[in-house]
Design a protein around this motif. Structure first.
Motif, PDB file in Angstrom:
ATOM      1  N   ILE A  83       0.843  -1.215   0.000  1.00 35.03           N
ATOM      2  CA  ILE A  83       0.000   0.000   0.000  1.00 35.03           C
ATOM      3  C   ILE A  83       0.869   1.252   0.000  1.00 35.03           C
ATOM      4  N   ALA A  84       1.908   1.264   0.869  1.00 35.26           N
ATOM      5  CA  ALA A  84       2.808   2.422   0.934  1.00 35.26           C
ATOM      6  C   ALA A  84       3.512   2.629  -0.404  1.00 35.26           C
ATOM      7  N   GLY A  85       3.924   1.533  -1.017  1.00 34.61           N
ATOM      8  CA  GLY A  85       4.597   1.632  -2.304  1.00 34.61           C
ATOM      9  C   GLY A  85       3.700   2.202  -3.379  1.00 34.61           C
ATOM     10  N   VAL A  86       2.460   1.729  -3.419  1.00 35.58           N
ATOM     11  CA  VAL A  86       1.504   2.221  -4.412  1.00 35.58           C
ATOM     12  C   VAL A  86       1.248   3.714  -4.222  1.00 35.58           C
ATOM     13  N   VAL A  87       1.098   4.136  -2.961  1.00 32.58           N
ATOM     14  CA  VAL A  87       0.850   5.561  -2.669  1.00 32.58           C
ATOM     15  C   VAL A  87       2.039   6.416  -3.118  1.00 32.58           C
ATOM     16  N   LEU A  88       3.255   5.960  -2.813  1.00 27.58           N
ATOM     17  CA  LEU A  88       4.444   6.721  -3.196  1.00 27.58           C
ATOM     18  C   LEU A  88       4.594   6.801  -4.713  1.00 27.58           C
ATOM     19  N   VAL A  89       4.317   5.722  -5.392  1.00 25.06           N
ATOM     20  CA  VAL A  89       4.384   5.718  -6.854  1.00 25.06           C
ATOM     21  C   VAL A  89       3.359   6.696  -7.431  1.00 25.06           C
ATOM     22  N   ALA A  90       2.157   6.695  -6.874  1.00 22.21           N
ATOM     23  CA  ALA A  90       1.108   7.604  -7.350  1.00 22.21           C
ATOM     24  C   ALA A  90       1.499   9.064  -7.138  1.00 22.21           C
ATOM     25  N   PHE A  91       2.007   9.356  -5.930  1.00 23.04           N
ATOM     26  CA  PHE A  91       2.440  10.729  -5.649  1.00 23.04           C
ATOM     27  C   PHE A  91       3.627  11.111  -6.528  1.00 23.04           C
ATOM     28  N   GLY A  92       4.522  10.167  -6.765  1.00 28.97           N
ATOM     29  CA  GLY A  92       5.676  10.440  -7.606  1.00 28.97           C
ATOM     30  C   GLY A  92       5.275  10.784  -9.022  1.00 28.97           C
ATOM     31  N   ILE A  93       4.377   9.989  -9.590  1.00 30.02           N
ATOM     32  CA  ILE A  93       3.908  10.256 -10.943  1.00 30.02           C
ATOM     33  C   ILE A  93       3.209  11.620 -11.008  1.00 30.02           C
ATOM     34  N   GLY A  94       2.388  11.895  -9.994  1.00 30.43           N
ATOM     35  CA  GLY A  94       1.685  13.181  -9.961  1.00 30.43           C
ATOM     36  C   GLY A  94       2.649  14.359  -9.891  1.00 30.43           C
ATOM     37  N   ALA A  95       3.694  14.240  -9.052  1.00 27.48           N
ATOM     38  CA  ALA A  95       4.665  15.323  -8.915  1.00 27.48           C
ATOM     39  C   ALA A  95       5.435  15.548 -10.210  1.00 27.48           C
ATOM     40  N   VAL A  96       5.793  14.465 -10.888  1.00 24.64           N
ATOM     41  CA  VAL A  96       6.518  14.582 -12.151  1.00 24.64           C
ATOM     42  C   VAL A  96       5.649  15.261 -13.208  1.00 24.64           C
ATOM     43  N   VAL A  97       4.405  14.846 -13.302  1.00 21.12           N
ATOM     44  CA  VAL A  97       3.487  15.437 -14.286  1.00 21.12           C
ATOM     45  C   VAL A  97       3.278  16.924 -14.009  1.00 21.12           C
ATOM     46  N   ILE A  98       3.045  17.256 -12.734  1.00 24.17           N
ATOM     47  CA  ILE A  98       2.846  18.669 -12.359  1.00 24.17           C
ATOM     48  C   ILE A  98       4.092  19.483 -12.658  1.00 24.17           C
ATOM     49  N   GLY A  99       5.267  18.911 -12.366  1.00 24.77           N
ATOM     50  CA  GLY A  99       6.517  19.615 -12.613  1.00 24.77           C
ATOM     51  C   GLY A  99       6.729  19.928 -14.091  1.00 24.77           C
ATOM     52  N   PHE A 100       6.542  18.914 -14.948  1.00 27.59           N
ATOM     53  CA  PHE A 100       6.731  19.132 -16.379  1.00 27.59           C
ATOM     54  C   PHE A 100       5.679  20.106 -16.930  1.00 27.59           C
ATOM     55  N   THR A 101       4.453  19.998 -16.425  1.00 27.50           N
ATOM     56  CA  THR A 101       3.396  20.918 -16.865  1.00 27.50           C
ATOM     57  C   THR A 101       3.720  22.349 -16.464  1.00 27.50           C
ATOM     58  N   GLY A 102       4.181  22.518 -15.221  1.00 26.17           N
ATOM     59  CA  GLY A 102       4.524  23.854 -14.735  1.00 26.17           C
ATOM     60  C   GLY A 102       5.686  24.459 -15.496  1.00 26.17           C
TER      61      GLY A 102
ATOM     62  N   GLY B 263      10.776   0.720  -4.824  1.00 29.82           N
ATOM     63  CA  GLY B 263      11.587  -0.026  -3.851  1.00 29.82           C
ATOM     64  C   GLY B 263      10.732  -0.662  -2.771  1.00 29.82           C
ATOM     65  N   PHE B 264       9.746   0.080  -2.276  1.00 30.30           N
ATOM     66  CA  PHE B 264       8.818  -0.457  -1.270  1.00 30.30           C
ATOM     67  C   PHE B 264       8.066  -1.658  -1.829  1.00 30.30           C
ATOM     68  N   LEU B 265       7.605  -1.541  -3.068  1.00 31.11           N
ATOM     69  CA  LEU B 265       6.847  -2.636  -3.676  1.00 31.11           C
ATOM     70  C   LEU B 265       7.709  -3.881  -3.840  1.00 31.11           C
ATOM     71  N   VAL B 266       8.938  -3.684  -4.274  1.00 28.88           N
ATOM     72  CA  VAL B 266       9.835  -4.829  -4.442  1.00 28.88           C
ATOM     73  C   VAL B 266      10.118  -5.506  -3.104  1.00 28.88           C
ATOM     74  N   LEU B 267      10.440  -4.682  -2.096  1.00 30.92           N
ATOM     75  CA  LEU B 267      10.730  -5.247  -0.777  1.00 30.92           C
ATOM     76  C   LEU B 267       9.505  -5.936  -0.180  1.00 30.92           C
ATOM     77  N   ALA B 268       8.343  -5.303  -0.362  1.00 26.76           N
ATOM     78  CA  ALA B 268       7.114  -5.890   0.180  1.00 26.76           C
ATOM     79  C   ALA B 268       6.808  -7.218  -0.510  1.00 26.76           C
ATOM     80  N   TRP B 269       6.964  -7.221  -1.826  1.00 27.01           N
ATOM     81  CA  TRP B 269       6.686  -8.454  -2.572  1.00 27.01           C
ATOM     82  C   TRP B 269       7.651  -9.563  -2.174  1.00 27.01           C
ATOM     83  N   LEU B 270       8.925  -9.224  -2.042  1.00 26.57           N
ATOM     84  CA  LEU B 270       9.902 -10.234  -1.641  1.00 26.57           C
ATOM     85  C   LEU B 270       9.627 -10.736  -0.231  1.00 26.57           C
TER      86      LEU B 270
END
Length: 214
Positions: A11-30, A187-194
């Motif tokens: 769950i933490a990994g998914v949230v971080l990935v979502a926020f990361g994608i959002g920040a990248v999109v906002i940054g490039f748009t800005g 990284g969280f997703l990989v560690l969690a899955w492992l």
């Protein structure tokens, strides 16, 4: 409850990935919006906007103790935050050349009369005392100090240019932060899955051992 804790990393990994994608999109748009806004002003650097040319001009104008630009935007279209900041630094030198090296705060509000006493004159010229100011022949109002008004225009324009530079830097920070969050989430997703996979393999091994062989 055990299942919940096992899925916590996912769950933490998914949230971080979502926020990361959002920040990248906002940054490039800005960043794109900042550059579009700069470009539509159709600003082009003047031929003297090179370190060597401005140094020569400053010397001719008698400017001393002034930080001269080291960038180069001569005859270039201004389309990025860095170029806008560079252009603004040259604008400041041009203004100082026009005012004899004096800044806004060193000049008087009004154009001074030739007969105005020295005690009523500002350091950079002009006066703040309307009594000793030149008057407009039509209205009788004190005449504004043109050199001081030049600083008002310069400050407004350079502030806008420097703000665009800052905005582009904020956009870049958003992009970098977004990629950092994205990598952390992966990284969280990989560690969690492992971790979950290892637990499941351990449980399966225990079950196999518990089953009697014939």
């Amino acid at each position: 409850m055990k299942r919940f804790w096992e899925m916590g990393g996912v769950i933490a990994g998914v949230v971080l990935v979502a926020f990361g994608i959002g920040a990248v999109v906002i940054g490039f748009t800005g960043r794109g919006e900042v550059r579009d806004n700069i470009a539509r002003e159709a600003i082009v650097g003047s031929p003297d906007m090179t370190p060597s040319a401005i140094k020569s001009e400053a010397a001719k104008a008698g400017l001393t103790n002034v930080d001269l630009p080291t960038c180069n935007v001569a005859n270039e279209a201004i389309t990025t935050g860095d170029e806008a900041k560079c252009f603004a630094s040259y604008m400041r030198i041009h203004t100082l050349e026009s005012t004899g090296g004096y800044t806004y705060s060193q000049m008087g509000r009004y154009e001074a009369l030739a007969t105005a006493p020295k005690s009523e004159l500002a350091e950079g010229g002009g006066t703040n005392n309307a009594t000793y100011a030149a008057s407009d022949p039509k209205t009788g109002a004190p005449v504004a100090n043109g050199a001081r008004d030049l600083w008002v225009t310069e400050t407004a324009l350079t502030t806008a240019l420097n703000t665009s530079f800052f905005a582009e830097r904020v956009a870049m920070f958003s992009i970098v932060t977004g990629f950092a969050l994205l990598l952390t989430g992966i990284g969280f997703l990989v560690l969690a899955w492992l971790g979950v996979l290892k637990v499941r393999q351990t449980e399966k091994a225990k079950v196999r051992k518990a089953i009697p062989t014939t």
